[in-house]
Scaffold this motif. Structure first.
Motif, PDB file in Angstrom:
ATOM      1  N   ILE A   1     -30.730 -21.613  -0.692  1.00  0.00           N
ATOM      2  CA  ILE A   1     -32.133 -21.087  -0.428  1.00  0.00           C
ATOM      3  C   ILE A   1     -32.898 -21.865   0.401  1.00  0.00           C
ATOM      4  O   ILE A   1     -33.026 -22.983  -0.342  1.00  0.00           O
TER       5      ILE A   1
ATOM      6  N   THR B   1     -28.488 -23.945  -4.214  1.00  0.00           N
ATOM      7  CA  THR B   1     -28.605 -22.452  -4.187  1.00  0.00           C
ATOM      8  C   THR B   1     -28.416 -21.878  -2.848  1.00  0.00           C
ATOM      9  O   THR B   1     -28.359 -20.537  -2.649  1.00  0.00           O
TER      10      THR B   1
ATOM     11  N   TRP C   1     -27.689 -15.129  -1.564  1.00  0.00           N
ATOM     12  CA  TRP C   1     -28.173 -16.079  -2.499  1.00  0.00           C
ATOM     13  C   TRP C   1     -28.018 -15.408  -4.175  1.00  0.00           C
ATOM     14  O   TRP C   1     -27.372 -16.322  -4.896  1.00  0.00           O
TER      15      TRP C   1
END
Length: 70
Positions: free
Chosen positions: A19, A17, A40
């Protein structure tokens, strides 16, 4: 789940992701700039439109009652 397994899962999700693990572990999302949070969201791929919208509400800290029609 052991601590090692949890760390491995966090690393896998983070790599998919983009993240950072700190946010996956609960750091306030507002610590990331809007452009970063938007990046994201832009990488998210789903089959259902709703599955794109729901994470956006969380990523941008939007509180809104959701009404679903079946």
């Amino acid at each position: 789940m052991s601590a090692d397994e949890s760390q491995l899962c966090n690393n896998i999700v983070s790599s998919i992701t983009s993240i950072p693990v700190a946010f996956l572990k609960g750091a306030p999302l507002t610590d990331a700039c809007v452009a970063k949070r938007m990046s994201w969201a832009s990488k998210r791929r789903t089959k259902c439109t709703e599955d794109i919208a729901y994470p956006l509400l969380r990523i941008f800290d939007v509180n809104m009652p959701l009404i679903t029609v079946r």
